[in-house]
Design a protein around this motif. Structure first.
Motif, PDB file in Angstrom:
ATOM      1  N   ASN A 331       0.625  -0.883   0.033  1.00 18.51           N
ATOM      2  CA  ASN A 331       0.234  -0.098   0.362  1.00 18.51           C
ATOM      3  C   ASN A 331       0.942   1.202   0.020  1.00 18.51           C
ATOM      4  N   LEU A 332       0.194   2.381  -0.216  1.00 14.90           N
ATOM      5  CA  LEU A 332       1.359   3.630   0.031  1.00 14.90           C
ATOM      6  C   LEU A 332       0.794   4.594   0.787  1.00 14.90           C
ATOM      7  N   HIS A 333       2.102   5.411   1.059  1.00 10.90           N
ATOM      8  CA  HIS A 333       2.300   6.020   2.703  1.00 10.90           C
ATOM      9  C   HIS A 333       0.992   7.504   1.771  1.00 10.90           C
ATOM     10  N   LYS A 334       0.836   8.087   2.349  1.00 12.14           N
ATOM     11  CA  LYS A 334      -0.039   9.477   1.484  1.00 12.14           C
ATOM     12  C   LYS A 334       0.372  10.515   0.932  1.00 12.14           C
ATOM     13  N   ASN A 335       1.652  10.358   1.942  1.00  9.71           N
ATOM     14  CA  ASN A 335       2.770  11.141   1.210  1.00  9.71           C
ATOM     15  C   ASN A 335       4.011  10.853   0.094  1.00  9.71           C
ATOM     16  N   GLN A 336       3.230   9.696  -0.687  1.00  9.05           N
ATOM     17  CA  GLN A 336       3.891   8.850  -1.732  1.00  9.05           C
ATOM     18  C   GLN A 336       3.119   8.650  -3.137  1.00  9.05           C
ATOM     19  N   PHE A 337       2.658   9.316  -3.019  1.00 11.14           N
ATOM     20  CA  PHE A 337       1.407   9.948  -3.903  1.00 11.14           C
ATOM     21  C   PHE A 337       1.274  10.817  -4.686  1.00 11.14           C
ATOM     22  N   GLY A 338       1.126  11.005  -6.074  1.00 14.14           N
ATOM     23  CA  GLY A 338       1.699  12.210  -6.760  1.00 14.14           C
ATOM     24  C   GLY A 338       2.498  11.423  -8.030  1.00 14.14           C
ATOM     25  N   VAL A 339       3.084  13.149  -8.260  1.00 17.00           N
ATOM     26  CA  VAL A 339       3.141  12.716 -10.152  1.00 17.00           C
ATOM     27  C   VAL A 339       4.002  13.481 -10.064  1.00 17.00           C
ATOM     28  N   HIS A 340       5.057  12.534 -11.025  1.00 11.83           N
ATOM     29  CA  HIS A 340       6.509  13.026 -11.038  1.00 11.83           C
ATOM     30  C   HIS A 340       7.227  12.952 -12.466  1.00 11.83           C
ATOM     31  N   THR A 347       7.320  11.236 -20.609  1.00  9.45           N
ATOM     32  CA  THR A 347       6.636   9.819 -19.805  1.00  9.45           C
ATOM     33  C   THR A 347       6.886  10.511 -17.807  1.00  9.45           C
ATOM     34  N   ILE A 348       5.989   9.829 -17.201  1.00  8.35           N
ATOM     35  CA  ILE A 348       5.385  10.492 -15.832  1.00  8.35           C
ATOM     36  C   ILE A 348       5.334   9.428 -14.800  1.00  8.35           C
ATOM     37  N   TRP A 349       6.094   9.249 -13.515  1.00  7.52           N
ATOM     38  CA  TRP A 349       5.470   8.444 -12.998  1.00  7.52           C
ATOM     39  C   TRP A 349       4.654   9.109 -12.228  1.00  7.52           C
ATOM     40  N   VAL A 350       3.448   7.790 -12.033  1.00  7.61           N
ATOM     41  CA  VAL A 350       2.219   8.036 -11.214  1.00  7.61           C
ATOM     42  C   VAL A 350       1.851   7.106 -10.066  1.00  7.61           C
ATOM     43  N   ASP A 351       2.237   7.430  -8.883  1.00 10.20           N
ATOM     44  CA  ASP A 351       2.093   6.143  -7.800  1.00 10.20           C
ATOM     45  C   ASP A 351       2.921   5.559  -7.817  1.00 10.20           C
ATOM     46  N   GLY A 352       3.708   5.212  -8.517  1.00  7.14           N
ATOM     47  CA  GLY A 352       4.937   4.178  -8.757  1.00  7.14           C
ATOM     48  C   GLY A 352       4.980   3.861  -9.834  1.00  7.14           C
ATOM     49  N   SER A 353       4.337   3.910 -10.881  1.00  6.76           N
ATOM     50  CA  SER A 353       3.882   3.741 -11.970  1.00  6.76           C
ATOM     51  C   SER A 353       4.337   4.382 -13.279  1.00  6.76           C
ATOM     52  N   LEU A 354       4.994   3.495 -14.524  1.00  6.63           N
ATOM     53  CA  LEU A 354       5.031   4.996 -15.193  1.00  6.63           C
ATOM     54  C   LEU A 354       4.362   4.490 -16.241  1.00  6.63           C
ATOM     55  N   TYR A 355       3.340   5.980 -16.761  1.00  8.28           N
ATOM     56  CA  TYR A 355       2.716   6.153 -17.674  1.00  8.28           C
ATOM     57  C   TYR A 355       3.361   7.227 -19.000  1.00  8.28           C
ATOM     58  N   THR A 356       2.720   7.102 -20.214  1.00  8.33           N
ATOM     59  CA  THR A 356       3.032   8.191 -20.855  1.00  8.33           C
ATOM     60  C   THR A 356       2.270   9.604 -19.985  1.00  8.33           C
ATOM     61  N   SER A 357       3.150  10.547 -20.480  1.00  5.42           N
ATOM     62  CA  SER A 357       2.264  11.640 -20.673  1.00  5.42           C
ATOM     63  C   SER A 357       0.858  11.887 -21.042  1.00  5.42           C
ATOM     64  N   ALA A 358       0.413  10.865 -22.216  1.00  8.76           N
ATOM     65  CA  ALA A 358      -1.065  11.039 -22.891  1.00  8.76           C
ATOM     66  C   ALA A 358      -2.194  10.631 -21.676  1.00  8.76           C
ATOM     67  N   LEU A 359      -1.708  10.117 -20.683  1.00 13.53           N
ATOM     68  CA  LEU A 359      -2.445   9.640 -19.089  1.00 13.53           C
ATOM     69  C   LEU A 359      -3.385  11.057 -19.160  1.00 13.53           C
ATOM     70  N   PRO A 360      -4.912  10.788 -18.837  1.00 12.93           N
ATOM     71  CA  PRO A 360      -5.875  12.090 -19.054  1.00 12.93           C
ATOM     72  C   PRO A 360      -5.086  13.072 -17.457  1.00 12.93           C
ATOM     73  N   ALA A 361      -5.665  13.738 -17.296  1.00 13.70           N
ATOM     74  CA  ALA A 361      -5.071  15.072 -15.979  1.00 13.70           C
ATOM     75  C   ALA A 361      -6.298  14.224 -15.527  1.00 13.70           C
ATOM     76  N   ALA A 362      -7.419  13.525 -15.170  1.00 19.52           N
ATOM     77  CA  ALA A 362      -8.335  13.141 -15.143  1.00 19.52           C
ATOM     78  C   ALA A 362      -8.088  12.932 -13.399  1.00 19.52           C
TER      79      ALA A 362
END
Length: 590
Positions: A331-340, A347-362
């Motif tokens: 599980n993730l701590h509240k401080n571990q969420f976010g976009v990097h 490419t972006i890291w979101v909550d520990g997984s790698l995504y393309t920047s095409a990932l919708p903002a929502a």
């Protein structure tokens, strides 16, 4: 092929174990574990008068007491030994009796030997000739002279108690508190813990107090508030209407095997125990628990753990797991969420997984699963996390270095349709289309710089985003099914504190010191395993494997016994069982 579904507790009668059965099982566990042989070869003198009570008999007494489900007081252990002698079950003593001194003195010998590292495993072959003194070389398969510390001592006995347990490479890890029996001589409102990242300020009434002698300062700089030299002040969260508070004692780190995806359910048995002063580093204790299982020959590949371990710094927890070849699901701590930012542009890291920047903002900030969230709300949130899946770069192990992964863009797998990867446009219209701008092309036909990460391939080292990375994207339905198996270790914690006729709480043992408490708690967990294993099979109208191993055929036909009681209620299937059954992987056994 039929699925073994358990009966409810109000339907299945618990299978009680008599003193004779408990002793036969205990002696077999002591023999299978190899601990008795290790104690004999490592501690005993090979000249002079032999021990009045053999090590296998001593271990059998302690294990029998644990199987009977009583507090691990040495006076009560002595009563169990007396009952065994009176029943003519324990016949190996030279004097024909077992005294309190037998129990206490040999427990102290085991403690001192474990503390100083005197105990080693026994050679599996004839090591030397006592008559000629000739020393034989060890074959390649010999496992002799391996050190047996407190962690290996517990693992050997606990594994020996798990009769007939199917092999698995996935384990769950958790810790629970255990208070020392020693009285406080001083008190501090603030817990004296090593990991301070996620310990909140405690609203505790009263003031600090001290006496003439206490608190003492231990060698590691922490405070000693009682006559127990190893008990420290730790923190425990509020549960069951109990507020969060400090306590004085130890942290018990327990490992439990859980089924592989699609594998039939397993009984929740403790196979590892690490006892540490309360407030000690959880990462250190967790790695000790992992290493104890590995030393016992268990191929551990996946570990399920909570934020108490995974929130530690990567060099203390995540990277050592990677170096051991173990995948983490957490599980993730509240401080571990976010976009990097990702390892490559677009490419972006979101909550520990790698995504393309095409990932919708929502879909970039969905939050965690808070306590009290209803099942319907959890399924809805998991559905939103599932919507991220088409935009994720697929991780594949790469190279010889542990933890290095190659990530392939989603358009290469045709999970999204992107104009910059023409092959992906052949995918059906049910596949989501990205809004990526088209990659520019000059008049000579040369393509410009990439404008999206949908078709890239990138290699990522183990150190990058090690704090949050896991192969299954957090929050998805698949992640929930995998992580939900961690309830197995929560189950064993509840069993040893509430549901098994014993309560491993303060005064369950009346000894001082981490190792001495560790030894007695190991015997208690061994007994709990035996009773859990028996009830688990009885609830499924299956024969108890321990009865078969000791040659006892007096158990009734449980299927017939269960037809005589009231009708069972429909059992709710666990989420991870239902998830894999719905995907054509039914949980079946022959």
């Amino acid at each position: 092929m039929t699925e073994l579904r358990p009966l409810d507790r109000n339907v299945a009668r618990p299978g009680r174990l008599s003193l004779s059965r408990a002793y036969k099982i205990a002696r077999e566990i002591a023999r299978r574990s190899g601990v008795a042989d290790a104690l004999r070869e490592s501690i005993d003198s090979h000249t002079g008068r032999p021990m009045d009570l053999a090590w296998i008999d001593l271990l059998a007494i302690f294990i029998t007491h644990g199987i009977l489900g009583q507090d691990m007081h040495l006076t009560k252990v002595e009563e169990t030994a007396r009952d065994l002698v009176n029943a003519r079950l324990l016949t190996g003593t030279r004097s024909g009796r077992v005294t309190y001194d037998h129990i206490a003195h040999n427990l102290r010998r085991i403690e001192e030997s474990l503390r100083h590292g005197y105990i080693t495993s026994v050679h599996s072959h004839k090591r030397f000739d006592r008559k000629t003194g000739e020393l034989h070389e060890c074959p390649a398969t010999c496992t002799g002279e391996r050190p047996i510390g407190p962690d290996q001592f517990a693992t050997a006995l606990l594994m020996a108690s798990a009769a007939g347990l199917p092999r698995t490479t996935t384990f769950a890890l958790d810790s629970t508190d255990y208070e020392t029996t020693a009285a406080r001589r001083s008190w501090r409102k603030k817990p004296d813990v090593i990991d301070t990242e996620d310990v909140p300020d405690l609203a505790v009434s009263g003031e600090d107090f001290r006496t003439v002698e206490f608190p003492l300062v231990r060698a590691d700089g922490r405070l000693q508030h009682s006559l127990d030299p190893d008990a420290c002040a730790g923190y425990r969260s509020g549960k069951g209407l109990r507020p969060k508070e400090t306590f004085l004692g130890f942290d018990l780190h327990i490992t439990v095997p859980v089924p592989e995806p699609g594998m039939p359910p397993l009984p929740h048995l403790a196979l590892g125990l690490v006892t540490m002063p309360a407030g000690s580093g959880k990462a250190e204790a967790g790695l000790r628990a992992v290493d104890a299982l590995t030393d016992a020959g268990i191929p551990l590949k996946t570990l399920l753990s909570d934020r108490g371990y995974t929130y530690r710094k990567p060099e203390a927890w995540a990277l050592p797991l990677v170096g051991r070849g173990i995948a983490s699901i957490h599980n993730l701590h509240k401080n571990q969420f976010g976009v990097h930012p990702g390892p490559r542009l677009h490419t972006i890291w979101v909550d520990g997984s790698l995504y393309t920047s095409a990932l919708p903002a929502a879909l970039r900030s969905l939050g965690g699963f808070s306590l009290g969230l209803s099942d319907a709300a959890k399924r809805e949130l998991q559905g939103k996390y599932d919507e991220r899946r088409p935009y994720q770069l697929d991780p594949v192990p790469h190279g010889d270095r542990p933890g290095t992964m190659r990530f392939r863009g989603p358009a290469l797998s045709r999970r999204v349709r992107c104009v910059n990867t023409p092959e992906s446009l052949r995918a059906p219209y049910s596949v989501p289309a990205t809004t990526c701008p088209k990659r520019p092309v000059d008049k000579d036909g040369n393509r410009g710089a990439p404008v999206c990460g949908c078709g890239v391939t990138v290699v990522v080292d183990a150190e990058e985003q090690a704090w949050t990375r896991q192969r299954t994207p957090f929050g998805s339905t698949e992640w929930a099914a995998l992580y939900g198996r961690r309830s197995g270790v929560e189950h064993i914690n509840a069993e040893i504190k509430h549901n098994r006729g014993v309560k491993i709480v303060r005064h369950f043992t009346r000894v001082r010191g981490a190792i001495k408490n560790h030894i007695l708690l190991t015997f208690a967990l061994v007994g709990t395993n035996v009773r859990l294993l028996r009830d688990w099979h009885i609830c499924r109208s299956a024969p108890d494997p321990w009865m078969e191993l000791i040659g006892d055929a007096d158990d009734p036909a449980w299927a017939v016994e269960h037809t005589r009681v009231k009708k069972r209620r429909k059992r709710k299937r666990a989420f991870h069982e239902a998830y894999y059954a719905s995907r054509g992987r039914p949980l079946q056994v022959a």
